[in-house]
Write an enzyme that holds these catalytic residues in place. Structure first.
Site, short mmCIF file in Angstrom:
data_model
loop_
_atom_site.label_atom_id
_atom_site.label_comp_id
_atom_site.label_asym_id
_atom_site.label_seq_id
_atom_site.Cartn_x
_atom_site.Cartn_y
_atom_site.Cartn_z
N GLY A 289 -15.18 25.43 -24.06
CA GLY A 289 -15.71 26.34 -23.06
C GLY A 289 -14.69 27.35 -22.58
O GLY A 289 -14.96 28.12 -21.67
N ASP A 290 -13.51 27.36 -23.22
CA ASP A 290 -12.46 28.33 -22.90
C ASP A 290 -11.59 28.47 -24.14
O ASP A 290 -12.04 28.18 -25.25
CB ASP A 290 -11.67 27.90 -21.67
CG ASP A 290 -11.11 29.07 -20.86
OD1 ASP A 290 -10.60 30.02 -21.51
OD2 ASP A 290 -11.18 29.06 -19.63
N ASP A 291 -10.34 28.89 -23.99
CA ASP A 291 -9.47 29.05 -25.16
C ASP A 291 -9.30 27.71 -25.88
O ASP A 291 -9.08 26.67 -25.26
CB ASP A 291 -8.10 29.56 -24.71
CG ASP A 291 -8.18 30.87 -23.97
OD1 ASP A 291 -8.94 31.75 -24.39
OD2 ASP A 291 -7.49 31.01 -22.94
#
Length: 504
Positions: A289-291
Site C-alpha cells: 500500500g506504499d513504497d
C-alpha cells in the site's frame, strides 16, 4: 506391541482398509469422512474416530525436524508449546512468547538458542527478541498480531524523527509487533511460515483520525548488528513491514510481503532500512500500500542531528506491485543521508514509479552515488520520478536553509512498457539535482500517454541511447560512442556472507 499404543492403533488402520502412510500430513477428515463411519462396525468406527482425533491433535503444535539456511546455527532449541503456547488462533500467547524469550536468552553465551513455532495459529501481542537467537516458523505456522492496542506497549519515538509519523504522541509511539533493541546475531526465518499483523483495525483508526500514537510496524530492530530476516510471508502490517533502524550487517531474503493497495492500507511500505549500513535485500515479492522498498535516514532537523546515513545497500531480484507508490524510494526522510545504493535485476508491475527520489527544502542530507541497472517495468505512471517538493515536515522548526544534495544518480539498461509518462524530474530552485545519467533506456508508451513525456526542472545530467528522446537538460553525450552509466565493480561485505545449513 501394546494393544493400546498409538503405534498399534495406527497399524490397525491397515486392517480397516485405510492407507495410513503419511496420514500425519493430511486433514483427518479427508482420510475418512464422517459419512463413511456409518457403514462400519461399531469397534472399527471407534478406532477410526480415535485416529481422526489423534491426527487432529498432531496437526497443531507438532514440531518436525528439518534444516534451513542461516547466518548462525544454534546449540539449544525449544518449541513454543513448551512455554504454554496454544495454536488455536484464539488463545493469547503473549506470555508464552515472553517466557520463551526470557528463558532462551540465558543461552546467549552458550551457543545461542532457537524457538520453533509449529503449525497452528498463534495469537499474541507485541514481544521482544533477544541476541544470538533464531525465531523459526514451520510451514503452516501463523503468528497473529493481537488487535488490542493494550498489547502494544508505548516506547519513545525515534531520535532521528523527533515524533511519530502518524501523530506527535507526546514523544511516544506503539512498539512494533516483533521488536528488538541493541541485539547481536538475531534471525527470523522459517519454511515460509506467516506473520500476520491483522492491520485492518489500525488502518481504520488512521483513516478515522482516532490515533494518538503512531501505529506499530510489523518487525522493527534497533541499534543491532548481524540481522537475518528470510523465508517468511508477512501480511497486513499496521504500518511499515520490515524496519531495521540504526543497524548494520543485515540480510533480508526470500520474503513475500502482502498488503492491500492504498488507500486501504496506508504507509505499508515493504522494507525500510533506516540509518542502516551494509544491507543486502534479495529475492523478495512485495505487494504494498506504499513504497515496496524505501531507504530512509531521519526527518528534517532530527535526522540531520543524528547524522546516521543509510549506505552500502544492495537490492537484487525484487518484484513489486504498488499502484500508488514506488518500486524503490529514496526518502522522503533522508536527512542523515543515503549513499552507495546498488539496485539490479528488479521488476515493477502496475506500480506508480520506478526508483523515486523524494526530498524537500528543510531535509538537508544527501542522496548520492545511486546505481541502477537491469530493471524491467510493466504498466507504470512514471519510469523516472524525482521531486524536491515533498513537503511533509515533523513540526514548525524545520530549517528552510537545510537544502538536500542530490548527485551522481545512474540508470542503465532499463526497459518499460505501457507507460503514461517517462519522467517527472523536479529539482529545487537554486539547489539543482546533478550528475543524473541514463543509458540504454527503452520505454514503450501506453495507448493514452501524457502529451508532455519529460518534465525537467532544476536538474543536470546526460543520457545515451534513451527512447523517447529526453528533455534538453539531459542531452545525449554518448552519440557514436560506447557509453554506459556507472555501476560499481567491487563487492559489499554483506555480499560475502555465506549461509550455513542449520537444523532443528
Amino acid at each position: 506391541m501394546d494393544s493400546g499404543s498409538v503405534e498399534f492403533r495406527f497399524k490397525k488402520l491397515v486392517g480397516l482398509g485405510l492407507d495410513w502412510t503419511g496420514l500425519e500430513s493430511l486433514d483427518p477428515l479427508t482420510i475418512c469422512p464422517f459419512s463413511e463411519l456409518a457403514n462400519r462396525p461399531g469397534d472399527q468406527a471407534m478406532e477410526v474416530v480415535f485416529v481422526i482425533v489423534l491426527l487432529g491433535l498432531l496437526s497443531v503444535g507438532r514440531v518436525e525436524s528439518g534444516e534451513y539456511p542461516a547466518m548462525s546455527c544454534r546449540k539449544h532449541s525449544a518449541s513454543l508449546t513448551e512455554y504454554g503456547g496454544v495454536g488455536d488462533g484464539k488463545t493469547s500467547n503473549t506470555e508464552a512468547f515472553k517466557k520463551a524469550m526470557a528463558d532462551l536468552s540465558k543461552f546467549s553465551s552458550d551457543g545461542g538458542a532457537q524457538l520453533i513455532v509449529p503449525p497452528g495459529k498463534w495469537l499474541t501481542g507485541s514481544f521482544n527478541l533477544t541476541s544470538h537467537f533464531t525465531l523459526y516458523l514451520q510451514k503452516d505456522a501463523v503468528i497473529l498480531a493481537s488487535q488490542d492496542e493494550n498489547d502494544f506497549p508505548l516506547i519513545p519515538v525515534l531520535p532521528s524523527y523527533g515524533r511519530g509519523r502518524d501523530a506527535p504522541g507526546d514523544g511516544l509511539r506503539y512498539s512494533s509487533f516483533i521488536y528488538g533493541n541493541n541485539l547481536t546475531d538475531v534471525i527470523l526465518t522459517g519454511a515460509n511460515g506467516t506473520i500476520d499483523g491483522q492491520g485492518q483495525t489500525w488502518w481504520d483508526k488512521y483513516h478515522q483520525k482516532k490515533l494518538k500514537y503512531t501505529r506499530p510496524t510489523l518487525i522493527e530492530i534497533l541499534y543491532s548488528k548481524q540481522i537475518q530476516i528470510s523465508n517468511l510471508t508477512l501480511l497486513n502490517s499496521p504500518q511499515w513491514v520490515v524496519h531495521p533502524v540504526y543497524s548494520s550487517d543485515i540480510l533480508i531474503q526470500g520474503l513475500t510481503i502482502l498488503a492491500p493497495y492504498d488507500p486501504v492500507s496506508p504507509n505499508t511500505d515493504g522494507i525500510d532500512p533506516d540509518s542502516c549500513s551494509n544491507v543486502r535485500i534479495e529475492d523478495c515479492y512485495i505487494v504494498s500500500g506504499d513504497d515496496c522498498i524505501s531507504l530512509k535516514s531521519g526527518w528534517d532537523q532530527y535526522g540531520i542531528k543524528v547524522g546516521m546515513p543509510t549506505q552500502h545497500v544492495i537490492i537484487k531480484r525484487v518484484t513489486c506491485i504498488s499502484p500508488d507508490s514506488a518500486l524503490i524510494a529514496l526518502g522522503s526522510e533522508m536527512s542523515g543521508g543515503v549513499q552507495d545504493i546498488r539496485i539490479e535485476d528488479t521488476v515493477a508491475i502496475n506500480t506508480e514509479s520506478g526508483i523515486r527520489i523524494k526530498t524537500a527544502v528543510g531535509r538537508g542530507g544527501y542522496v548520492k552515488d545511486i546505481y541502477v541497472r537491469n530493471v524491467t517495468m510493466h504498466t507504470m505512471k512514471y519510469v523516472f520520478w524525482m521531486t524536491g517538493n515533498y513537503k511533509s515536515h515533523p513540526d514548525n522548526n524545520t530549517d528552510p536553509k537545510a537544502l538536500p544534495v542530490i548527485n551522481n544518480i545512474n540508470y542503465k539498461d532499463i526497459t518499460a512498457e505501457n507507460v503514461t509518462m517517462v519522467a517527472n524530474l523536479e529539482g529545487i530552485q537554486g539547489d539543482p539535482f546533478t550528475g543524473i545519467c541514463m543509458s540504454n533506456v527503452n520505454i514503450g508508451l501506453s495507448a493514452k500517454p501524457k502529451k508532455l513525456q519529460w518534465n525537467c526542472t532544476d536538474i543536470a545530467g546526460f543520457t545515451s541511447g534513451v527512447t523517447p528522446k529526453p528533455c534538453a537538460l539531459l542531452p545525449d553525450k554518448g552519440a557514436g560512442k560506447d557509453f554506459s552509466c556507472d555501476f560499481p565493480t567491487d563487492k559489499l561485505p554483506i555480499e560475502d556472507v555465506q549461509l550455513k545449513t542449520c537444523s532443528y
